[in-house]
Design a protein around this motif. Structure first.
Motif, PDB file in Angstrom:
ATOM      1  N   ARG A   5       0.741  -1.046   0.034  1.00  0.00           N
ATOM      2  CA  ARG A   5       0.041  -0.074   0.116  1.00  0.00           C
ATOM      3  C   ARG A   5       0.796   1.425  -0.152  1.00  0.00           C
ATOM      4  NH1 ARG A   5      -5.227   0.518   0.629  1.00  0.00           N
ATOM      5  NH2 ARG A   5      -5.097   2.149   1.982  1.00  0.00           N
ATOM      6  N   ARG A   9       0.670   3.953  -3.139  1.00  0.00           N
ATOM      7  CA  ARG A   9       0.398   5.658  -2.687  1.00  0.00           C
ATOM      8  C   ARG A   9       1.506   6.263  -3.247  1.00  0.00           C
ATOM      9  NH1 ARG A   9       0.198   9.781   0.850  1.00  0.00           N
ATOM     10  NH2 ARG A   9      -1.754  10.944   0.620  1.00  0.00           N
ATOM     11  N   PHE A  33      -6.749   8.699  -3.094  1.00  0.00           N
ATOM     12  CA  PHE A  33      -5.356   8.473  -2.492  1.00  0.00           C
ATOM     13  C   PHE A  33      -5.342   9.597  -1.627  1.00  0.00           C
ATOM     14  CE2 PHE A  33      -4.542   5.705  -6.186  1.00  0.00           C
ATOM     15  CZ  PHE A  33      -3.745   4.862  -5.848  1.00  0.00           C
TER      16      PHE A  33
END
Length: 147
Positions: A5, A9, A33
């Motif tokens: 993750r 991002r 996001f």
């Protein structure tokens, strides 16, 4: 899973920053996001506030937006009206990440948008929006840099 993750991002943020450089005005990363509830299928959402003279459907025709990036384009007047009236985009501005602020209006937009997140702010918007002068709308300190 955490590293995946984090990498996802970081990749989205890099893509957003690169796209923001090609766009005029003030640019926010918004959507999943910015909020942190993204998945690997999420697109990168940007809100661009700039002095557009074209109608909404023609504003980004000359901009090369990378695949996976979605852009909402507003004029400063439209953006201030949206946050003053607590339209849904106000939530995006309140939680968004400022990528660049050529117009010097990001801080004011965020301040007004955050009022919509409080019960008092939402109630105040129902009684009518403040005037552009109260909002610090376009032209009234437009050169002020966001901090």
């Amino acid at each position: 899973m955490f590293r995946f993750r984090e990498a996802l991002r970081a990749k989205a943020l890099a893509l957003a920053k690169a796209a923001a450089e090609a766009l005029p005005g003030t640019v926010f990363l918004v959507g999943s996001f910015a909020r942190g509830d993204f998945s690997e299928d999420s697109d990168v959402d940007l809100l661009v506030v700039a002095e557009f003279s074209e109608p909404p459907h023609r504003r980004l025709l000359d901009v090369d937006v990378p695949p996976g990036v979605e852009v909402i384009a507003l004029t400063p007047r439209e953006a201030f009206r949206a946050v003053e009236r607590c339209y849904p985009v106000a939530e995006d501005v309140a939680l968004g990440v400022v990528l660049k602020d050529e117009l010097g209006i990001a801080q004011r937009l965020v301040e007004f948008a955050r009022r919509c997140r409080s019960p008092e702010g939402a109630e105040a918007s129902q009684s009518g929006p403040p005037s552009p002068q109260d909002a610090g709308g376009p032209g009234l300190e437009a050169g002020r840099a966001a901090t």
